[in-house]
Design an enzyme around this catalytic site. Structure first.
Site, mmCIF file in Angstrom:
data_model
loop_
_atom_site.group_PDB
_atom_site.id
_atom_site.type_symbol
_atom_site.label_atom_id
_atom_site.label_comp_id
_atom_site.label_asym_id
_atom_site.label_seq_id
_atom_site.Cartn_x
_atom_site.Cartn_y
_atom_site.Cartn_z
ATOM 1 N N HIS A 200 21.799 10.555 19.755
ATOM 2 C CA HIS A 200 21.005 9.874 18.735
ATOM 3 C C HIS A 200 21.332 8.381 18.690
ATOM 4 O O HIS A 200 20.487 7.563 18.364
ATOM 5 C CB HIS A 200 21.224 10.530 17.372
ATOM 6 C CG HIS A 200 20.882 11.981 17.378
ATOM 7 N ND1 HIS A 200 19.605 12.430 17.608
ATOM 8 C CD2 HIS A 200 21.663 13.090 17.272
ATOM 9 C CE1 HIS A 200 19.600 13.753 17.610
ATOM 10 N NE2 HIS A 200 20.835 14.184 17.412
ATOM 11 N N CYS B 219 9.383 1.862 -5.145
ATOM 12 C CA CYS B 219 8.088 1.345 -5.580
ATOM 13 C C CYS B 219 7.248 2.560 -5.975
ATOM 14 O O CYS B 219 7.814 3.647 -6.167
ATOM 15 C CB CYS B 219 7.429 0.454 -4.516
ATOM 16 S SG CYS B 219 6.825 1.267 -3.034
ATOM 17 N N HIS C 292 20.278 11.567 12.311
ATOM 18 C CA HIS C 292 19.675 11.228 13.610
ATOM 19 C C HIS C 292 19.243 9.774 13.734
ATOM 20 O O HIS C 292 19.166 9.259 14.847
ATOM 21 C CB HIS C 292 18.454 12.123 13.871
ATOM 22 C CG HIS C 292 18.827 13.529 14.247
ATOM 23 N ND1 HIS C 292 17.927 14.448 14.727
ATOM 24 C CD2 HIS C 292 20.039 14.166 14.213
ATOM 25 C CE1 HIS C 292 18.552 15.597 14.977
ATOM 26 N NE2 HIS C 292 19.827 15.461 14.655
ATOM 27 N N ASP D 189 9.943 -2.726 -7.348
ATOM 28 C CA ASP D 189 8.906 -3.473 -8.062
ATOM 29 C C ASP D 189 8.753 -2.829 -9.442
ATOM 30 O O ASP D 189 9.571 -1.977 -9.836
ATOM 31 C CB ASP D 189 7.594 -3.499 -7.246
ATOM 32 C CG ASP D 189 6.913 -2.137 -7.161
ATOM 33 O OD1 ASP D 189 7.483 -1.132 -7.649
ATOM 34 O OD2 ASP D 189 5.798 -2.072 -6.610
ATOM 35 N N THR E 261 4.947 4.378 -4.337
ATOM 36 C CA THR E 261 4.940 5.411 -3.293
ATOM 37 C C THR E 261 6.213 5.406 -2.455
ATOM 38 O O THR E 261 6.472 6.377 -1.739
ATOM 39 C CB THR E 261 3.783 5.163 -2.311
ATOM 40 O OG1 THR E 261 3.945 3.848 -1.756
ATOM 41 C CG2 THR E 261 2.433 5.268 -3.012
HETATM 42 C C1 RB5 Z 1 2.019 -0.942 -7.224
HETATM 43 O O1 RB5 Z 1 0.915 -0.562 -7.984
HETATM 44 C C2 RB5 Z 1 2.090 -0.098 -5.953
HETATM 45 O O2 RB5 Z 1 1.048 -0.432 -5.096
HETATM 46 C C3 RB5 Z 1 3.429 -0.257 -5.285
HETATM 47 O O3 RB5 Z 1 4.442 0.087 -6.171
HETATM 48 C C4 RB5 Z 1 3.673 0.608 -4.066
HETATM 49 O O4 RB5 Z 1 3.354 1.927 -4.319
HETATM 50 C C5 RB5 Z 1 3.124 0.132 -2.788
HETATM 51 O O5 RB5 Z 1 3.345 0.704 -1.727
#
Ligand code: RB5
Length: 151
Positions: free
Chosen positions: A135, A67, A100, A11, A69
């Site tokens: 595994h 993304c 694994h 994203d 996180t």
């Molecule tokens: C976007 O702001 C953020 O929420 C997205 O990139 C991601 O971290 C969601 O899990």
């Protein structure tokens, strides 16, 4: 996985790290297909779906997702049948997700890991082989869950 096609997608939050990793893939001679986005504000499930379907269909050998996180895009990718996606921010997890769990997609958080660590995690993901054996029995059970079966 060197000579196969790697799916990449992100994203807007993951876009800068995706671009950095694309530079690494090009430098190392890996082939990749970018499923977007192109930096515009966007919803990560859309790009997770595109890349994950390319992996599930066999068009791509595996995939790299980005993304903010790494969490949202990994959750979305894991909704596609056949996908085992791990969100990692340390080397041990990236290595063992291959050894694994035979993961076929790696998700990274651009707000979590720096570019140097991200390259290391991608390198581990792309070069570590699944151990198989006991595994494999466990991964087979995961795939039974994936197919909607009770185990
Ligand atoms: C976007 O702001 C953020 O929420 C997205 O990139 C991601 O971290 C969601 O899990």
């Amino acid at each position: 996985m060197e000579h196969k096609l790697i799916a990449v997608a992100s994203d807007h939050a993951g876009y800068p790290l995706k671009q950095h990793i694309i530079g690494y893939l090009e430098e190392m001679g890996y082939r990749y297909k970018d499923f977007g986005c192109n930096g515009e504000r966007s919803d990560y499930p859309v790009y997770a779906e595109r890349a994950a379907k390319a992996v599930a269909s066999g068009e791509c050998c595996c995939g790299l997702l980005f993304c903010g996180t790494g969490i949202g895009i990994s959750i979305a990718a894991n909704k596609i049948k056949g996908i085992r996606c791990a969100c990692c921010s340390d080397a041990y997890s990236a290595e063992f997700s291959r050894l694994h769990n035979d993961v076929n997609m790696l998700a990274l958080g651009s707000r979590v890991v720096g570019t140097g660590l991200a390259v290391k995690l991608v390198e581990l993901f792309l070069t570590t082989e699944f151990e198989g054996g006991r595994h494999k029995d466990r991964v087979d059970l995961i795939m039974e869950l994936d197919a909607g079966k009770e185990i």
